[in-house]
Design a protein around this motif. Structure first.
Motif, PDB file in Angstrom:
ATOM      1  N   UNK A 100      74.185 118.991 104.998  1.00  0.00           N
ATOM      2  CA  UNK A 100      75.379 118.376 104.940  1.00  0.00           C
ATOM      3  C   UNK A 100      76.244 119.022 103.872  1.00  0.00           C
ATOM      4  N   UNK A 101      75.409 119.732 102.943  1.00  0.00           N
ATOM      5  CA  UNK A 101      76.206 120.332 101.964  1.00  0.00           C
ATOM      6  C   UNK A 101      76.676 121.870 102.478  1.00  0.00           C
ATOM      7  N   UNK A 102      75.872 122.511 103.321  1.00  0.00           N
ATOM      8  CA  UNK A 102      76.438 123.928 103.516  1.00  0.00           C
ATOM      9  C   UNK A 102      77.228 123.778 104.926  1.00  0.00           C
ATOM     10  N   UNK A 103      77.043 122.735 105.752  1.00  0.00           N
ATOM     11  CA  UNK A 103      77.939 122.689 106.632  1.00  0.00           C
ATOM     12  C   UNK A 103      79.467 122.367 106.594  1.00  0.00           C
ATOM     13  N   UNK A 104      79.333 121.618 105.142  1.00  0.00           N
ATOM     14  CA  UNK A 104      80.574 121.348 104.606  1.00  0.00           C
ATOM     15  C   UNK A 104      81.208 122.297 103.778  1.00  0.00           C
ATOM     16  N   UNK A 105      80.687 123.391 103.615  1.00  0.00           N
ATOM     17  CA  UNK A 105      81.150 124.792 102.870  1.00  0.00           C
ATOM     18  C   UNK A 105      80.940 124.429 101.199  1.00  0.00           C
ATOM     19  N   UNK A 106      79.756 123.845 101.080  1.00  0.00           N
ATOM     20  CA  UNK A 106      79.162 124.076  99.637  1.00  0.00           C
ATOM     21  C   UNK A 106      78.615 125.207  99.437  1.00  0.00           C
ATOM     22  N   UNK A 107      78.928 125.881  98.288  1.00  0.00           N
ATOM     23  CA  UNK A 107      78.386 127.311  98.227  1.00  0.00           C
ATOM     24  C   UNK A 107      76.818 127.204  97.886  1.00  0.00           C
ATOM     25  N   UNK A 108      76.255 128.358  98.948  1.00  0.00           N
ATOM     26  CA  UNK A 108      74.859 128.214  99.108  1.00  0.00           C
ATOM     27  C   UNK A 108      74.148 128.580  97.794  1.00  0.00           C
ATOM     28  N   UNK A 109      74.635 129.700  97.185  1.00  0.00           N
ATOM     29  CA  UNK A 109      74.424 130.049  95.693  1.00  0.00           C
ATOM     30  C   UNK A 109      74.146 129.105  94.707  1.00  0.00           C
ATOM     31  N   UNK A 110      74.766 127.767  94.881  1.00  0.00           N
ATOM     32  CA  UNK A 110      74.582 126.784  93.762  1.00  0.00           C
ATOM     33  C   UNK A 110      73.655 125.818  94.151  1.00  0.00           C
ATOM     34  N   UNK A 111      73.147 125.931  95.553  1.00  0.00           N
ATOM     35  CA  UNK A 111      72.098 125.196  95.683  1.00  0.00           C
ATOM     36  C   UNK A 111      70.839 125.186  95.725  1.00  0.00           C
ATOM     37  N   UNK A 112      69.984 124.388  94.973  1.00  0.00           N
ATOM     38  CA  UNK A 112      68.374 124.637  94.866  1.00  0.00           C
ATOM     39  C   UNK A 112      67.825 123.688  95.249  1.00  0.00           C
ATOM     40  N   UNK A 113      66.525 123.762  95.967  1.00  0.00           N
ATOM     41  CA  UNK A 113      65.841 122.752  96.417  1.00  0.00           C
ATOM     42  C   UNK A 113      64.343 122.767  95.922  1.00  0.00           C
ATOM     43  N   UNK A 114      64.284 121.415  95.483  1.00  0.00           N
ATOM     44  CA  UNK A 114      62.825 121.157  95.099  1.00  0.00           C
ATOM     45  C   UNK A 114      61.726 121.609  96.018  1.00  0.00           C
ATOM     46  N   UNK A 115      62.037 121.400  97.317  1.00  0.00           N
ATOM     47  CA  UNK A 115      60.738 121.893  98.455  1.00  0.00           C
ATOM     48  C   UNK A 115      60.460 123.265  98.332  1.00  0.00           C
ATOM     49  N   UNK A 116      61.471 124.196  97.701  1.00  0.00           N
ATOM     50  CA  UNK A 116      61.226 125.551  97.590  1.00  0.00           C
ATOM     51  C   UNK A 116      60.526 126.006  96.352  1.00  0.00           C
ATOM     52  N   UNK A 117      60.349 124.976  95.279  1.00  0.00           N
ATOM     53  CA  UNK A 117      59.499 125.134  93.960  1.00  0.00           C
ATOM     54  C   UNK A 117      58.201 124.517  93.819  1.00  0.00           C
ATOM     55  N   UNK A 118      58.028 123.523  94.820  1.00  0.00           N
ATOM     56  CA  UNK A 118      57.189 122.596  94.604  1.00  0.00           C
ATOM     57  C   UNK A 118      56.617 122.191  96.011  1.00  0.00           C
ATOM     58  N   UNK A 119      55.553 122.119  96.335  1.00  0.00           N
ATOM     59  CA  UNK A 119      55.085 121.646  97.861  1.00  0.00           C
ATOM     60  C   UNK A 119      54.026 120.643  97.718  1.00  0.00           C
ATOM     61  N   UNK A 120      54.051 119.616  98.282  1.00  0.00           N
ATOM     62  CA  UNK A 120      53.075 118.707  98.623  1.00  0.00           C
ATOM     63  C   UNK A 120      52.607 118.398  99.958  1.00  0.00           C
ATOM     64  N   UNK A 121      51.432 118.741 100.221  1.00  0.00           N
ATOM     65  CA  UNK A 121      50.909 118.492 101.771  1.00  0.00           C
ATOM     66  C   UNK A 121      51.203 117.261 102.514  1.00  0.00           C
ATOM     67  N   UNK A 122      52.075 116.858 103.149  1.00  0.00           N
ATOM     68  CA  UNK A 122      52.169 115.383 103.844  1.00  0.00           C
ATOM     69  C   UNK A 122      50.930 114.928 104.541  1.00  0.00           C
ATOM     70  N   UNK A 123      49.773 115.845 104.739  1.00  0.00           N
ATOM     71  CA  UNK A 123      48.717 115.271 105.156  1.00  0.00           C
ATOM     72  C   UNK A 123      47.560 114.932 103.863  1.00  0.00           C
ATOM     73  N   UNK A 124      48.137 114.812 102.685  1.00  0.00           N
ATOM     74  CA  UNK A 124      47.138 114.388 101.643  1.00  0.00           C
ATOM     75  C   UNK A 124      46.693 113.273 101.916  1.00  0.00           C
ATOM     76  N   UNK A 125      45.431 112.974 101.792  1.00  0.00           N
ATOM     77  CA  UNK A 125      44.317 111.824 101.919  1.00  0.00           C
ATOM     78  C   UNK A 125      44.090 111.499 103.438  1.00  0.00           C
ATOM     79  N   UNK A 126      44.699 112.334 104.377  1.00  0.00           N
ATOM     80  CA  UNK A 126      44.542 112.051 105.740  1.00  0.00           C
ATOM     81  C   UNK A 126      44.199 113.670 106.497  1.00  0.00           C
TER      82      UNK A 126
END
Length: 353
Positions: free
Chosen positions: A141-167
């Protein structure tokens, strides 16, 4: 040989596969040395989707952000609340962004909440996407509407949790009808994930003593028509009593001597209906796992359910929890998996051969 080292060695030999042994050994080395290389080794070998080469602490990330830009956290939910302390003393933080109108009107955690439309109209704020479930959608949504990519940071790039946790599929197989005990259910997501994966849930006993998290669980039970879930405002323990509790609604609420509230706690053995045969117990209760296991002793001896028990909250859990489980049911096979790019989310699994 030192007695503690002998116990570590005994547990190492108990583990059911080489992956478990490698994770266990490297996690011990990390606990002793605090050297990040041991965690990095685990993640790079067993969590290929964690992007460990890009990982750095949130503190380092904050310091690297442009000093002349204000910051907004996009995602006024569990993760936003969890990471808020990293920015609370930073004058650049102006609040949250969310599409939820109620949060826009009332704010979140004492901060204002702007709409996505307001954010897109400005295009001058640092945006930290503080969610995992909608991360990709928000990015688009942000990038397709022209939001500057250099101002966007993503939690998933700095911390990862396995979706298969517990299973993890190589360890956990599902019964025809699951009766699941979730000690520390937090937001009910683990039980919902169980329902998605196995498709045949007879009953869920979901324990959550944090008042805000308990309310969230009730709301999600209703929203997702999860009638099989019985949500209990209790903590799991070895006996019925009341304990001091630090309630922070971030997934890290815990029993502690200086806790600001008191909560009721009870043994799992006393909470299970007589006709139910428990097929799986999961515990992520911030260091109370051993006491909770003692309170589930009779259920474990009777039903021999699958166990998924967190062993990362206290160093001694790496010894005491595997030993206790194995003493209860010697025929259990034990496995260890690590499910995050940080030091958290190390889980002991116990299953019958």
């Amino acid at each position: 040989m030192n007695e503690t080292i002998m116990k570590y060695q005994e547990i190492y030999e108990m583990l059911g596969d080489q992956e478990s042994k490698d994770i266990y050994l490297n996690k011990l080395n990390f606990l002793i040395s605090h050297d990040q290389k041991y965690l990095n080794w685990i993640v790079s070998n067993f969590l290929p989707n964690a992007h460990i080469s890009a990982w750095k602490s949130l503190e380092e990330l904050r310091e690297s952000m442009p000093e002349d830009r204000q910051i907004v956290l996009y995602g006024a939910g569990t993760i936003g609340r969890k990471i808020l302390p990293f920015w609370q003393n930073d004058g650049r933080l102006i609040g949250f962004c969310s599409q939820t109108r109620e949060k826009q009107e009332k704010g979140y955690c004492g901060y204002p909440v702007i709409s996505p439309e307001e954010l897109l109209a400005r295009r001058d704020l640092i945006v930290f996407i503080s969610t995992t479930r909608s991360d990709e959608e928000i990015w688009k949504i942000l990038t397709e509407n022209g939001y500057p990519e250099e101002l966007i940071y993503r939690y998933t790039n700095y911390y990862y949790e396995d979706p298969a946790q517990y299973f993890p599929s190589d360890i956990i197989s599902f019964a025809e009808e699951e009766v699941f005990v979730d000690a520390g259910c937090f937001d009910l997501n683990t039980a919902l994930e169980l329902r998605r994966r196995c498709g045949a849930v007879k009953k869920v006993y979901a324990l959550e003593p944090d008042p805000e998290s308990y309310a969230l669980c009730l709301e999600k039970k209703s929203r997702f028509c999860f009638d099989e879930a019985e949500v209990l405002p209790l903590g799991a323990w070895s006996q019925r009593t009341s304990l001091h509790f630090n309630a922070c609604n971030t997934g890290t609420s815990r029993v502690c001597s200086n806790g600001e509230i008191e909560i009721p706690v009870a043994p799992i053995d006393e909470l299970i209906d007589a006709e139910d045969r428990v097929t799986m117990i999961k515990m992520d209760i911030e260091g109370s796992e051993l006491e909770a296991l003692k309170g589930a002793r009779n259920t474990i001896l009777r039903d021999k359910p699958k166990l998924a028990i967190c062993i990362y909250h206290k160093p001694e859990d790496m010894i005491e929890i595997p030993m206790y489980v194995k003493q209860l049911v010697p025929e259990y096979k034990l496995y260890v998996r690590h499910h995050a790019s940080g030091e958290a989310e190390t889980v002991l699994y116990a299953v019958l051969p």
